[in-house]
Scaffold this motif. Structure first.
Motif, PDB file in Angstrom:
ATOM      1  N   ASP A 150      15.844  77.810  43.866  1.00  0.00           N
ATOM      2  CA  ASP A 150      15.137  79.077  44.397  1.00  0.00           C
ATOM      3  C   ASP A 150      15.267  79.150  45.971  1.00  0.00           C
ATOM      4  O   ASP A 150      15.742  80.208  46.431  1.00  0.00           O
ATOM      5  N   ASP A 151      15.193  77.983  46.538  1.00  0.00           N
ATOM      6  CA  ASP A 151      15.398  77.930  48.103  1.00  0.00           C
ATOM      7  C   ASP A 151      16.717  77.861  48.406  1.00  0.00           C
ATOM      8  O   ASP A 151      16.896  77.920  49.625  1.00  0.00           O
ATOM      9  N   GLY A 152      17.704  77.972  47.449  1.00  0.00           N
ATOM     10  CA  GLY A 152      19.093  77.822  47.998  1.00  0.00           C
ATOM     11  C   GLY A 152      19.469  76.418  48.168  1.00  0.00           C
ATOM     12  O   GLY A 152      20.553  76.305  48.644  1.00  0.00           O
ATOM     13  N   ARG A 153      18.860  75.410  47.988  1.00  0.00           N
ATOM     14  CA  ARG A 153      19.149  74.038  48.113  1.00  0.00           C
ATOM     15  C   ARG A 153      19.896  73.415  47.012  1.00  0.00           C
ATOM     16  O   ARG A 153      20.160  72.099  46.989  1.00  0.00           O
ATOM     17  N   GLY A 154      20.106  74.085  46.114  1.00  0.00           N
ATOM     18  CA  GLY A 154      20.789  73.601  44.645  1.00  0.00           C
ATOM     19  C   GLY A 154      22.127  73.402  44.880  1.00  0.00           C
ATOM     20  O   GLY A 154      22.657  73.808  45.902  1.00  0.00           O
ATOM     21  N   SER A 155      22.653  72.427  43.891  1.00  0.00           N
ATOM     22  CA  SER A 155      24.125  72.123  44.206  1.00  0.00           C
ATOM     23  C   SER A 155      25.080  73.114  44.324  1.00  0.00           C
ATOM     24  O   SER A 155      26.159  73.241  45.020  1.00  0.00           O
ATOM     25  N   LEU A 156      24.861  74.226  43.326  1.00  0.00           N
ATOM     26  CA  LEU A 156      25.595  75.534  43.620  1.00  0.00           C
ATOM     27  C   LEU A 156      26.073  76.008  44.703  1.00  0.00           C
ATOM     28  O   LEU A 156      26.878  76.525  45.118  1.00  0.00           O
ATOM     29  N   ALA A 157      24.832  76.411  45.251  1.00  0.00           N
ATOM     30  CA  ALA A 157      24.833  77.033  46.764  1.00  0.00           C
ATOM     31  C   ALA A 157      25.533  75.900  47.973  1.00  0.00           C
ATOM     32  O   ALA A 157      26.283  76.247  48.705  1.00  0.00           O
ATOM     33  N   ARG A 158      24.969  74.613  47.895  1.00  0.00           N
ATOM     34  CA  ARG A 158      25.648  73.560  48.858  1.00  0.00           C
ATOM     35  C   ARG A 158      26.985  73.360  48.466  1.00  0.00           C
ATOM     36  O   ARG A 158      27.524  73.034  49.756  1.00  0.00           O
ATOM     37  N   THR A 196      27.306  82.518  35.797  1.00  0.00           N
ATOM     38  CA  THR A 196      27.047  82.270  37.201  1.00  0.00           C
ATOM     39  C   THR A 196      27.812  80.966  37.787  1.00  0.00           C
ATOM     40  O   THR A 196      28.378  81.300  39.079  1.00  0.00           O
ATOM     41  N   VAL A 197      27.791  79.921  37.321  1.00  0.00           N
ATOM     42  CA  VAL A 197      28.302  78.674  37.842  1.00  0.00           C
ATOM     43  C   VAL A 197      29.975  79.006  37.726  1.00  0.00           C
ATOM     44  O   VAL A 197      30.683  78.969  38.732  1.00  0.00           O
ATOM     45  N   GLU A 198      30.569  79.493  36.714  1.00  0.00           N
ATOM     46  CA  GLU A 198      32.033  79.717  36.772  1.00  0.00           C
ATOM     47  C   GLU A 198      32.435  80.945  37.826  1.00  0.00           C
ATOM     48  O   GLU A 198      33.579  80.773  38.324  1.00  0.00           O
ATOM     49  N   SER A 199      31.614  82.032  37.875  1.00  0.00           N
ATOM     50  CA  SER A 199      32.007  82.982  38.928  1.00  0.00           C
ATOM     51  C   SER A 199      31.785  82.387  40.296  1.00  0.00           C
ATOM     52  O   SER A 199      32.342  83.043  41.078  1.00  0.00           O
ATOM     53  N   ALA A 200      31.288  81.300  40.380  1.00  0.00           N
ATOM     54  CA  ALA A 200      31.266  80.852  41.726  1.00  0.00           C
ATOM     55  C   ALA A 200      32.324  79.735  42.134  1.00  0.00           C
ATOM     56  O   ALA A 200      32.459  79.163  43.012  1.00  0.00           O
ATOM     57  N   GLY A 201      33.276  79.638  41.087  1.00  0.00           N
ATOM     58  CA  GLY A 201      34.314  78.707  41.243  1.00  0.00           C
ATOM     59  C   GLY A 201      34.152  77.513  40.559  1.00  0.00           C
ATOM     60  O   GLY A 201      34.892  76.502  41.166  1.00  0.00           O
TER      61      GLY A 201
END
Length: 306
Positions: free
Chosen positions: A252-260, A289-294
């Motif tokens: 939730d705080d944006g520190r997951g691997s997808l965002a990083r 979500t994962v695939e749309s992020a590349g």
């Protein structure tokens, strides 16, 4: 040119997990079209299609060899597998060693800490049937290493290990002292210039720095859990992702691997995926979500050419 083949893309226990009746394991046992079975985490690397280096010896290694033609014997007593590299001492990464006991020489690369953990187990004697049965070579953090077979012949595969945030294997808790050598990531290349490389890092507790992960053609990264409390939500455990030293994909705080990791160039591939992770479903919102992020989702048999 180096080619990587994903032999197994699941976390410990595989998919389905033998004792799990979660909705996803039930679905894959029932051959639901949205799900594909997976064996436990392992990758094979080659530069010439003749000599292979296996990264982590999964408990499923015999099945993985059986369905990977490139790893079949080419003589009455032969194996294209010339060396095995361990990234940690977890059971799902070392148990396959004991299936490779039929008196064929292998080189085993592991940090000194991981090797000591193996040496403490009496089962290791089954890999010491003759002088040179398994030749241990120390995997040194930060040092570029040309992987050689038990006889000292080059496989063509080069790698550099780097310390990654992790933990002691469960079976060594209380019996060992935590060390930076407990869990490593690997930078793989073929030694040529200009260098095309890949990173293999399937257990990572946090991403305080991205320096080791930047500038590569491909990254195979820890996709164990989608959410921190994934197991708790399903009533399967009281443990959360950080208890097992895995960084969730989404936090939730944006520190997951997808965002990083989204800003990294090159292919980004999630592997070592737990049976509860919703990205295993072809039609899930989380997968979209994962695939749309590349990002890509690893599968058994996936080929990656650098």
């Amino acid at each position: 040119m180096m080619r990587l083949t994903v032999l197994g893309s699941a976390a410990g226990g595989g998919f389905p997990q033998w004792n799990c009746g979660c909705p996803q394991c039930v679905a894959v046992r029932g051959n639901h079209a949205d799900f594909q079975g997976r064996t436990q985490d392992s990758v094979a690397a080659t530069c010439d299609g003749e000599s292979y280096v296996v990264l982590n010896a999964s408990p499923d290694i015999l099945e993985q060899i059986k369905r990977t033609r490139a790893l079949w014997p080419r003589a009455p007593r032969h194996s294209p597998i010339r060396a095995i590299v361990l990234t940690n001492g977890d059971m799902d990464h070392v148990l396959g060693l004991f299936s490779l006991r039929e008196s064929y020489p292998l080189a085993l690369y592991a940090t000194e800490t991981v090797w000591r953990g193996l040496e403490s187990n009496a089962f290791l004697r089954t890999l010491q049937r003759f002088e040179g049965h398994v030749v241990w070579r120390r995997l040194e953090i930060g040092r570029d290493t040309e992987i050689r077979d038990a006889a000292g012949e080059s496989t063509g595969v080069h790698l550099r290990a780097f310390a990654a945030p992790g933990k002691l294997p469960v079976h060594l808790m209380g019996h060992g002292t935590p060390s930076p050598e407990d869990n490593v990531g690997l930078v793989l290349h073929d030694g040529s210039a200009p260098r095309r490389s890949a990173v293999y890092l399937t257990a990572c507790a946090h991403l305080e720095t991205l320096s080791e992960l930047e500038g590569h053609s491909a990254l195979l990264f820890d996709g164990t859990f989608y959410r921190e409390d994934e197991l708790v939500r399903l009533g399967l455990s009281h443990a959360v992702a950080k208890d097992m030293a895995h960084l969730p994909i989404q936090v939730d705080d944006g520190r997951g691997s997808l965002a990083r990791l989204s800003s990294l160039a090159g292919r980004k591939i999630y592997t070592h995926i737990n049976n509860t992770n919703p990205i295993l479903s072809n039609s899930s919102e989380e997968r979209r979500t994962v695939e749309s992020a590349g990002f890509e989702i690893a599968f058994d048999g996936m080929d990656i050419t650098l």
